[in-house]
Motif scaffolding. Sequence first.
Motif, short mmCIF file in Angstrom:
data_model
loop_
_atom_site.label_atom_id
_atom_site.label_comp_id
_atom_site.label_asym_id
_atom_site.label_seq_id
_atom_site.Cartn_x
_atom_site.Cartn_y
_atom_site.Cartn_z
N LYS A 18 0.84 -1.20 0.00
CA LYS A 18 0.00 0.00 0.00
C LYS A 18 0.88 1.25 0.00
CE LYS A 18 -3.90 2.15 0.03
NZ LYS A 18 -4.73 2.21 -1.16
N MET A 19 1.94 1.24 0.78
CA MET A 19 2.87 2.37 0.81
C MET A 19 3.50 2.56 -0.57
SD MET A 19 3.71 4.26 3.47
CE MET A 19 4.36 5.83 3.08
N LYS A 20 3.91 1.47 -1.19
CA LYS A 20 4.50 1.52 -2.53
C LYS A 20 3.51 2.12 -3.52
CE LYS A 20 6.77 -1.59 -5.81
NZ LYS A 20 7.24 -2.97 -5.98
N GLU A 21 2.26 1.72 -3.44
CA GLU A 21 1.22 2.23 -4.33
C GLU A 21 1.03 3.74 -4.15
OE1 GLU A 21 -3.57 1.89 -4.18
OE2 GLU A 21 -2.48 0.00 -4.05
N LEU A 22 0.92 4.19 -2.90
CA LEU A 22 0.73 5.62 -2.63
C LEU A 22 1.91 6.47 -3.09
CD1 LEU A 22 -0.83 5.40 0.94
CD2 LEU A 22 -1.95 6.30 -1.10
N LEU A 23 3.11 6.00 -2.79
CA LEU A 23 4.30 6.76 -3.18
C LEU A 23 4.52 6.74 -4.68
CD1 LEU A 23 6.70 5.74 -0.28
CD2 LEU A 23 5.46 7.90 -0.55
N SER A 24 4.29 5.60 -5.31
CA SER A 24 4.47 5.50 -6.76
C SER A 24 3.53 6.43 -7.51
CB SER A 24 4.24 4.06 -7.23
OG SER A 24 5.22 3.21 -6.70
N ALA A 25 2.34 6.63 -6.97
CA ALA A 25 1.36 7.51 -7.61
C ALA A 25 1.82 8.97 -7.63
CB ALA A 25 0.01 7.40 -6.89
N MET A 26 2.82 9.30 -6.87
CA MET A 26 3.33 10.68 -6.81
C MET A 26 4.33 10.99 -7.94
SD MET A 26 2.10 12.37 -4.24
CE MET A 26 3.32 13.66 -3.97
N VAL A 27 4.95 9.97 -8.49
CA VAL A 27 6.10 10.19 -9.38
C VAL A 27 5.72 10.92 -10.66
CG1 VAL A 27 7.97 9.09 -10.67
CG2 VAL A 27 7.36 8.23 -8.40
N VAL A 28 4.80 10.39 -11.44
CA VAL A 28 4.49 11.00 -12.75
C VAL A 28 3.95 12.42 -12.61
CG1 VAL A 28 3.03 10.81 -14.80
CG2 VAL A 28 4.27 8.81 -13.96
N PRO A 29 2.95 12.67 -11.75
CA PRO A 29 2.47 14.04 -11.65
C PRO A 29 3.50 15.01 -11.06
CG PRO A 29 1.28 12.64 -10.10
CD PRO A 29 2.12 11.75 -10.96
N SER A 30 4.34 14.53 -10.16
CA SER A 30 5.36 15.41 -9.58
C SER A 30 6.42 15.78 -10.62
CB SER A 30 6.02 14.75 -8.37
OG SER A 30 5.08 14.59 -7.32
N LYS A 31 6.80 14.82 -11.47
CA LYS A 31 7.78 15.09 -12.51
C LYS A 31 7.24 16.07 -13.55
CE LYS A 31 10.69 10.99 -12.46
NZ LYS A 31 11.18 9.87 -13.26
N ALA A 32 5.93 16.22 -13.64
CA ALA A 32 5.31 17.13 -14.61
C ALA A 32 5.17 18.55 -14.06
CB ALA A 32 3.95 16.59 -15.02
N GLU A 33 5.49 18.75 -12.81
CA GLU A 33 5.30 20.06 -12.19
C GLU A 33 6.35 21.07 -12.66
OE1 GLU A 33 4.55 20.22 -7.93
OE2 GLU A 33 4.12 18.07 -8.01
N VAL A 34 5.95 22.33 -12.64
CA VAL A 34 6.86 23.42 -12.94
C VAL A 34 7.90 23.51 -11.82
CG1 VAL A 34 7.05 25.93 -13.21
CG2 VAL A 34 5.11 24.70 -14.22
N GLY A 35 9.15 23.59 -12.19
CA GLY A 35 10.20 23.79 -11.19
C GLY A 35 10.82 22.52 -10.63
N VAL A 36 10.36 21.35 -11.05
CA VAL A 36 10.98 20.11 -10.57
C VAL A 36 12.22 19.82 -11.41
CG1 VAL A 36 9.60 18.52 -12.00
CG2 VAL A 36 10.57 17.73 -9.84
N LEU A 37 13.32 19.51 -10.76
CA LEU A 37 14.55 19.16 -11.45
C LEU A 37 14.83 17.66 -11.35
CD1 LEU A 37 16.77 22.16 -10.28
CD2 LEU A 37 15.51 21.91 -12.44
#
Length: 95
Positions: A18-37
């Motif tokens: 469940k932790m893996k699922e919740l954290l994995s769901a953050m990757v794609v949208p976070s990488k699409a954010e303005v200002g993420v390196l």
Amino acid sequence: MTITKRVTFIAKEGCEEKMKELLSAMVVPSKAEVGVLFYEIFQYENNPRKFMAVETWENEAALDGHKASAHYKVYKSSYEPYCEDKYSDELEVLG
């Protein structure tokens, strides 16, 4: 000035998936954010209950935007029942 953080999560016994699922769901949208390196989440091979997020943002405004995002709010309201411990460190890039 860039901001680099390492956030460590220790999943409760039996809550690794469940932790893996919740954290994995953050990757794609976070990488699409303005200002993420840089934004990646890792699961330790030698301790599957332990996860580490490493993220680098252009500046404080970019990090604030991340914290105001819809996907961050979902994660923030959902992870605690599955997480035994969480701590973060601000990192300084050398060189």
